[in-house]
Design an enzyme around this catalytic site. Structure first.
Site, PDB file in Angstrom:
ATOM      1  N   GLY A  67       0.828  -1.213   0.000  1.00 49.55           N
ATOM      2  CA  GLY A  67       0.000   0.000   0.000  1.00 49.55           C
ATOM      3  C   GLY A  67       0.854   1.252   0.000  1.00 49.55           C
ATOM      4  O   GLY A  67       1.908   1.304   0.646  1.00 49.55           O
TER       5      GLY A  67
ATOM      6  N   ASP B  83       0.620   0.504   8.917  1.00 48.83           N
ATOM      7  CA  ASP B  83       0.142  -0.354  10.011  1.00 48.83           C
ATOM      8  C   ASP B  83       1.096  -0.370  11.200  1.00 48.83           C
ATOM      9  O   ASP B  83       0.703  -0.779  12.295  1.00 48.83           O
ATOM     10  CB  ASP B  83      -0.052  -1.788   9.512  1.00 48.83           C
ATOM     11  CG  ASP B  83      -1.186  -1.895   8.513  1.00 48.83           C
ATOM     12  OD1 ASP B  83      -2.079  -1.035   8.548  1.00 48.83           O
ATOM     13  OD2 ASP B  83      -1.172  -2.839   7.698  1.00 48.83           O
TER      14      ASP B  83
ATOM     15  N   GLY C  97      -6.058  -1.270   9.511  1.00 49.16           N
ATOM     16  CA  GLY C  97      -5.165  -2.041  10.384  1.00 49.16           C
ATOM     17  C   GLY C  97      -5.795  -3.374  10.730  1.00 49.16           C
ATOM     18  O   GLY C  97      -6.535  -3.449  11.700  1.00 49.16           O
ATOM     19  N   ARG C  98      -5.523  -4.407   9.956  1.00 51.44           N
ATOM     20  CA  ARG C  98      -6.202  -5.683  10.134  1.00 51.44           C
ATOM     21  C   ARG C  98      -5.773  -6.362  11.438  1.00 51.44           C
ATOM     22  O   ARG C  98      -6.588  -6.907  12.157  1.00 51.44           O
ATOM     23  CB  ARG C  98      -5.884  -6.584   8.934  1.00 51.44           C
ATOM     24  CG  ARG C  98      -6.826  -7.741   8.733  1.00 51.44           C
ATOM     25  CD  ARG C  98      -8.228  -7.306   8.323  1.00 51.44           C
ATOM     26  NE  ARG C  98      -8.289  -6.701   7.029  1.00 51.44           N
ATOM     27  CZ  ARG C  98      -8.598  -7.359   5.887  1.00 51.44           C
ATOM     28  NH1 ARG C  98      -8.887  -8.635   5.923  1.00 51.44           N
ATOM     29  NH2 ARG C  98      -8.651  -6.723   4.740  1.00 51.44           N
TER      30      ARG C  98
ATOM     31  N   GLU D 134     -10.710  -1.774  11.641  1.00 53.41           N
ATOM     32  CA  GLU D 134     -11.368  -2.682  10.691  1.00 53.41           C
ATOM     33  C   GLU D 134     -11.127  -4.137  11.067  1.00 53.41           C
ATOM     34  O   GLU D 134     -11.848  -5.021  10.633  1.00 53.41           O
ATOM     35  CB  GLU D 134     -10.860  -2.430   9.267  1.00 53.41           C
ATOM     36  CG  GLU D 134      -9.373  -2.731   9.093  1.00 53.41           C
ATOM     37  CD  GLU D 134      -8.873  -2.596   7.651  1.00 53.41           C
ATOM     38  OE1 GLU D 134      -9.641  -2.173   6.792  1.00 53.41           O
ATOM     39  OE2 GLU D 134      -7.691  -2.912   7.421  1.00 53.41           O
TER      40      GLU D 134
ATOM     41  N   LEU E 190      -8.468   7.529   2.178  1.00 53.96           N
ATOM     42  CA  LEU E 190      -8.085   8.894   2.551  1.00 53.96           C
ATOM     43  C   LEU E 190      -6.923   8.876   3.544  1.00 53.96           C
ATOM     44  O   LEU E 190      -6.014   9.690   3.457  1.00 53.96           O
ATOM     45  CB  LEU E 190      -9.272   9.638   3.162  1.00 53.96           C
ATOM     46  CG  LEU E 190     -10.491   9.842   2.247  1.00 53.96           C
ATOM     47  CD1 LEU E 190     -11.572  10.619   2.978  1.00 53.96           C
ATOM     48  CD2 LEU E 190     -10.094  10.575   0.977  1.00 53.96           C
TER      49      LEU E 190
END
Lengths: 402, 402
Positions: free
Chosen positions: A11, A136, A179-180, A235, A294
């Site tokens: 990313g 992250d 941020g999984r 998330e 964003l």
């Protein structure tokens, strides 16, 4: 001819081009380097031999690109396996690349590790360096990772504004943050808080199991106390058995709209949580935002500390490779209140491992951060953080008093 | 004692406190004014006699509050009818208010109109001034409205970043922007575009009927041309019969999750459009963001032109009331390339009317803006707009060429 190759993976961030330019400009200073190649779209550009010659770029334009967010060379979501890495190595060898620099997160560091091993096994002289990058903040043995401070600044500023909005038009506001597995970016919402009754009042991290009943009780309690509630949600929140909450909620509610869709890049989690609050707590004004792209790509919200450090990890990578003649992963280490230093770690120590938020950063309630986290994050956000002010109360006596 | 009262209504903006402070500081300079009251939470604070004495606030803190986004006095979504306005008038009379300033959009101007009529009918001397504010930019006879330029700047910067992100990791990106009836804020996405192949490639405004088949054909064509597509969509897009697209899509797809929920403040429209693209065009990487409250409350993204003008409409409101002894609605008028001037319009000319985007601002394709719109908006975005740069291509010849 000694050539170096640099690539960007995963990313985009607000400062990943600083690291790219750090590599290019530092490499140009070394007599041992004749050409600096960039791979288009990361590792995919390597297997496809899709290279650009960065030696021909002006230093002036490089400086402007450095200040531009997102990956100027392009990125990829490809996750190379051994066969993929073998192809990469063949291309590196065919082009006579002597130094390979890969800017990225966990996956990118693992690719560097495998390619370095390929080169050693083949007896081909190749220095391989991983340059850290991820919003992250989940690389082990790194104090923090370039890209995280700017994204954290966006999240803090967003919640500072959402709090003011919510104070003006009271209700419940919920913001879903990326941020999984690691909650650092969600936790950054706490830095948007100034006065004691400011939001975010509740913060839900993937480091703690999520329980919808406890969540509703938390929101109810805050709403009764303040007449409003601002909530930061990762998330990655999940049930104790590891099921992502978005899957669980969609299933529990027997709704099919979000049952089979991706778990991020949609507004579904925010919407489902908002519907729960409306249905179960009877609060009318409930709004949810999903910060989405964003938070990692907004042009014009960047930490100057992050910019400087992202540049330096690029420069240091070249220095470690040229002067130290070692493979490894560059890491930021904290050297004061606040100062940064850089180390080269063994690739095996970093590659493929995931850092999550340390317990010392999470309050016992599980829905707030500690002062240790505030002390950790504040200097990274950089200079010129906007501040919020309020009117002091001077009530006027009622006349009609109906 | 001559007292003035100021209130803030509707959705917060980045600069609405500039107008509040403009009123307060200018009123303090006038010998005829003894007290400046503020109503807490807009018109509701008036009927409830919930006033604060702003005369006791320091000018230093007022300046800091002016630079803070959102409504420092609090706002409300109440839409007063005649009976509500009558109660407001009774309270104004009981407190001996001589001047009433209401900062807000269409609804707020209509309240000022009704209260002014009440006062005239009762023979009570009350000057009533509406001070414009709305991110929707939908007040008639105003070149633009305070709050819009800063929100437009946020949208332009957001799309500049989303475009860079999308160029780095190609796919389809869709951002949903506020504005139920007027497309100005969505159209601002076009100002995030620099190079010819930059996004947003498609812009969908509420001023044009929305057709899902044409939308899919548009996206398909852009995706085939550029290998990616960035789309700006107004939350207000609707079918030719006026049905909001979110309601229509949810119905067509026989999905119930969003059928009965509010049409904004959720990620539903973005999610539904993304699912259509994935299902019908077979594109894998499709992401949708709903900008939500970020676009009106983000702390740290503000136009300095907007700040100055928002301050001036507050100041001018007091000057018109004190020196002109008139009721009315303050309006910004364009007086050069670029300069602003201020006029006091009759309340009846502005109140309750809605401006939408002029045809001259919308390209014939219906999915882009014209240069006239770019010329209109650019100066409003203010100084220091971030700019995006890219590497110049210098391809390296392939060696393996597999």
């Amino acid at each position: 001819m000694n050539k170096i190759l640099v690539a960007q993976g995963g990313g985009p961030t607000a400062v990943i081009n600083q690291s790219l330019v750090g590599v290019v400009l530092e490499a140009r200073r070394h007599k041992g380097i004749d050409r600096v190649y960039g791979a288009r779209h990361g590792v995919r550009g390597i297997v496809n031999e899709d290279f650009v010659d960065l030696t021909q770029e002006t230093s002036h334009n490089l400086e402007l690109v450095a200040a531009t967010p997102s990956s100027a060379l392009g990125s990829t979501r490809d996750k190379p396996d051994a066969a993929y890495c073998h192809k990469m190595f063949q291309v590196l060898k065919a082009h006579g690349i002597g130094h390979f620099f890969n800017i990225g997160g966990n996956d990118s560091s693992d690719v560097v590790r495998i390619v370095a091993q390929e080169a050693r096994d083949a007896g081909y002289p190749l220095r391989c360096i991983h340059i850290p990058k991820t919003i992250d903040n989940d690389l082990v043995l790194n104090d923090h990772t370039p890209g995280f401070p700017s994204a954290a600044r966006f999240v803090a500023q967003a919640f500072a504004g959402a709090n003011l909005d919510n104070a003006s038009l009271p209700g419940v506001y919920l913001g879903v943050v990326m941020g999984r597995h690691a909650g650092f970016l969600t936790a950054a919402a706490a830095l948007g808080k100034k006065f004691a009754d400011d939001g975010p009042h509740l913060i839900y991290l993937p480091e703690r199991d999520f329980d919808i009943d406890r969540f509703l009780a938390d929101v109810d309690a805050v709403y009764k106390r303040h007449g409003r509630c601002v909530i930061a949600v990762s998330e990655g929140i999940h049930a104790p058995d590891g099921t992502p909450m978005i899957a669980k909620l969609a299933q529990d509610l027997e709704r099919d709209a979000h049952g089979n869709v991706q778990l991020s890049g949609t507004g579904a989690l925010a919407d489902l949580l908002c519907e729960e609050i409306k249905a179960k707590l009877g609060i009318k004004r409930v709004r949810g935002d999903t910060f989405g792209y964003l938070q990692r790509s907004f042009v014009g919200c960047v930490s100057d500390v992050d910019q400087r450090e992202a540049r330096e990890v690029g420069e240091k990578a070249v220095q470690f490779a040229m002067w130290g003649d070692q493979d490894g992963s560059v890491a930021i280490q904290r050297a004061g209140h606040y100062a940064a230093d850089y180390a080269l770690l063994p690739l095996e120590a970093v590659a493929g491992k995931t850092r999550t938020m340390e317990d010392a950063f999470i309050a016992d309630s599980g829905t707030d951060v500690t002062d240790a986290f505030r002390l950790y994050l504040r200097p990274l956000l950089g200079s010129g953080m906007p501040d919020a002010y309020r009117l002091r109360p001077a009530p006027v006596a009622k006349v009609l008093n109906r």
